[in-house]
Design a protein around this motif. Structure first.
Motif, PDB file in Angstrom:
ATOM      1  N   THR A  93       0.753  -1.421  -0.117  1.00 17.98           N
ATOM      2  CA  THR A  93       0.063  -0.106   0.232  1.00 17.98           C
ATOM      3  C   THR A  93       0.808   1.251   0.035  1.00 17.98           C
ATOM      4  N   THR A  97       1.088   3.795  -3.151  1.00 16.55           N
ATOM      5  CA  THR A  97       0.608   5.333  -2.947  1.00 16.55           C
ATOM      6  C   THR A  97       1.918   6.319  -3.269  1.00 16.55           C
ATOM      7  N   ALA A 100       2.302   6.327  -7.210  1.00 15.09           N
ATOM      8  CA  ALA A 100       1.204   6.961  -7.748  1.00 15.09           C
ATOM      9  C   ALA A 100       1.271   8.414  -7.644  1.00 15.09           C
ATOM     10  N   ALA A 101       1.624   8.955  -6.418  1.00 19.04           N
ATOM     11  CA  ALA A 101       2.015  10.372  -6.353  1.00 19.04           C
ATOM     12  C   ALA A 101       3.314  11.077  -6.969  1.00 19.04           C
ATOM     13  N   THR A 155      -2.406  -0.982  -6.604  1.00 14.49           N
ATOM     14  CA  THR A 155      -2.582  -0.201  -5.956  1.00 14.49           C
ATOM     15  C   THR A 155      -2.080   1.306  -6.759  1.00 14.49           C
ATOM     16  N   THR A 156      -1.030   0.985  -7.399  1.00 14.84           N
ATOM     17  CA  THR A 156      -0.800   2.131  -8.122  1.00 14.84           C
ATOM     18  C   THR A 156      -1.440   2.465  -9.201  1.00 14.84           C
ATOM     19  N   ILE A 159      -4.921   4.262  -7.503  1.00 13.55           N
ATOM     20  CA  ILE A 159      -4.802   5.506  -7.016  1.00 13.55           C
ATOM     21  C   ILE A 159      -4.293   6.803  -7.762  1.00 13.55           C
ATOM     22  N   TYR A 160      -3.299   6.131  -8.809  1.00 13.76           N
ATOM     23  CA  TYR A 160      -2.793   7.209  -9.693  1.00 13.76           C
ATOM     24  C   TYR A 160      -4.087   7.601 -10.718  1.00 13.76           C
ATOM     25  N   LEU A 190      -5.218  14.850  -2.500  1.00 12.57           N
ATOM     26  CA  LEU A 190      -5.200  13.744  -1.443  1.00 12.57           C
ATOM     27  C   LEU A 190      -6.715  13.558  -0.819  1.00 12.57           C
ATOM     28  N   SER A 193      -9.294  11.992  -2.931  1.00 14.98           N
ATOM     29  CA  SER A 193      -8.655  10.367  -3.313  1.00 14.98           C
ATOM     30  C   SER A 193      -9.102   9.737  -2.158  1.00 14.98           C
ATOM     31  N   ILE A 197      -8.564   5.475  -2.319  1.00 17.29           N
ATOM     32  CA  ILE A 197      -7.449   5.099  -1.159  1.00 17.29           C
ATOM     33  C   ILE A 197      -7.827   4.133  -0.151  1.00 17.29           C
ATOM     34  N   THR A 200      -9.087   0.828  -1.915  1.00 14.71           N
ATOM     35  CA  THR A 200      -7.690   0.018  -2.372  1.00 14.71           C
ATOM     36  C   THR A 200      -7.067  -0.641  -1.044  1.00 14.71           C
TER      37      THR A 200
END
Length: 272
Positions: A93, A97, A100-101, A155-156, A159-160, A190, A193, A197, A200
């Motif tokens: 996770t 994350t 993705a950021a 996860t990537t 979230i992305y 953030l 999202s 998140i 996820t």
């Protein structure tokens, strides 16, 4: 005014009462379904409608679980698997994350890696398991690495995609007030999202268990995945099914813990 407030209070109380009633009905229905399933399985096994050697029975599984918990033989296996799952869940996770950021922060990098992530997500991660075992050795590290393969990419991507779909108007508003890119991310991207998140995180609980059990299938000499493989090898299907019950119970507990933590995080963020 008092009459108006009183009427709305009564409507609110009725709403709360109906909501609690629906929740109670759901719990009762779930309990009855599980009870009917267990009783039907037990009766079918006793009557030989299903093969008791292959499908065992709830009474045999309960007896086996009581014995192994009482003598403590199953507890080390549970501890090892839970530790591997927690490590894979947290690392997967966190890394997903962060990646993705970074992709949101650097659009050019995102355009380069976007098709690569799609391809990696479609690849069978289990096929890479032997490579990780050879590279990291047959132990905790390789099993966690297999779990990361299962969790990080999905996860990537999730979230992305949510970062990228944030309403552009909100970003323009904070930009007018002089917000830099970090402030835009922290105050707009953030918070908007959080629902994705959170979902996820819940998905990653299941994916982490899948990754760990697959890893233990391949290499472990202890753990719940090892017990399943061992049970198949010696044709002890009661051991296999009782281990699956343990996995279901422990995974449910982990899921509920994650849900509680998530609610606290979200409520704390809203209070800021």
């Amino acid at each position: 005014m008092a009459k108006y407030v009183g009427e709305h209070m009564q409507l609110y109380l009725v709403y709360i009462r109906n909501k609690k009633l629906k929740t109670l009905l759901v719990l009762i229905t779930q309990f009855l379904l599980i009870t009917f399933f267990i009783v039907g399985w037990e009766l079918a096994s006793k009557a030989k409608f299903v093969d008791p050697l292959i499908f065992s029975s709830p009474s045999k599984i309960a007896t086996h679980l009581y014995t192994t918990i009482s003598d403590g033989s199953i507890l080390p296996h549970i501890g090892i698997t839970v530790a591997e799952t927690i490590a894979g869940f947290l690392l997967g996770t966190l890394l997903g994350t962060i990646i993705a950021a970074l992709l949101w922060w650097f659009p050019f990098v995102a355009r380069v890696f976007d098709p690569i992530l799609v391809v990696l997500n479609s690849m069978p991660k289990v096929a890479l398991g032997p490579l990780l075992i050879v590279g990291l050795g047959p132990g905790f590290e390789s099993i966690v690495a297999i779990t990361l393969l299962v969790t990080v990419i999905i996860t990537t991507i999730n979230i992305y995609n949510r970062f990228r779909e944030t309403e552009e108007g909100y970003l323009k508003v904070v930009a007018l007030f002089g917000a830099n890119r970090f402030q835009s991310f922290y105050y707009v991207i953030l918070p908007s999202s959080f629902p994705v998140i959170i979902s996820t995180l819940k998905v990653n609980v299941g994916l982490s268990w899948i990754g760990v059990i697959v890893g233990e299938f391949l290499v472990a000499r202890s753990g719940l995945g090892y017990l399943i493989i061992y049970g198949f090898q010696v044709f002890n299907f009661t051991l296999v099914l009782s281990t699956l019950v343990v996995i279901a119970v422990v995974a449910t507990i982990m899921y509920q813990i994650v849900s509680i933590v998530e609610r606290k995080i979200v409520s704390g963020w809203k209070e800021r």
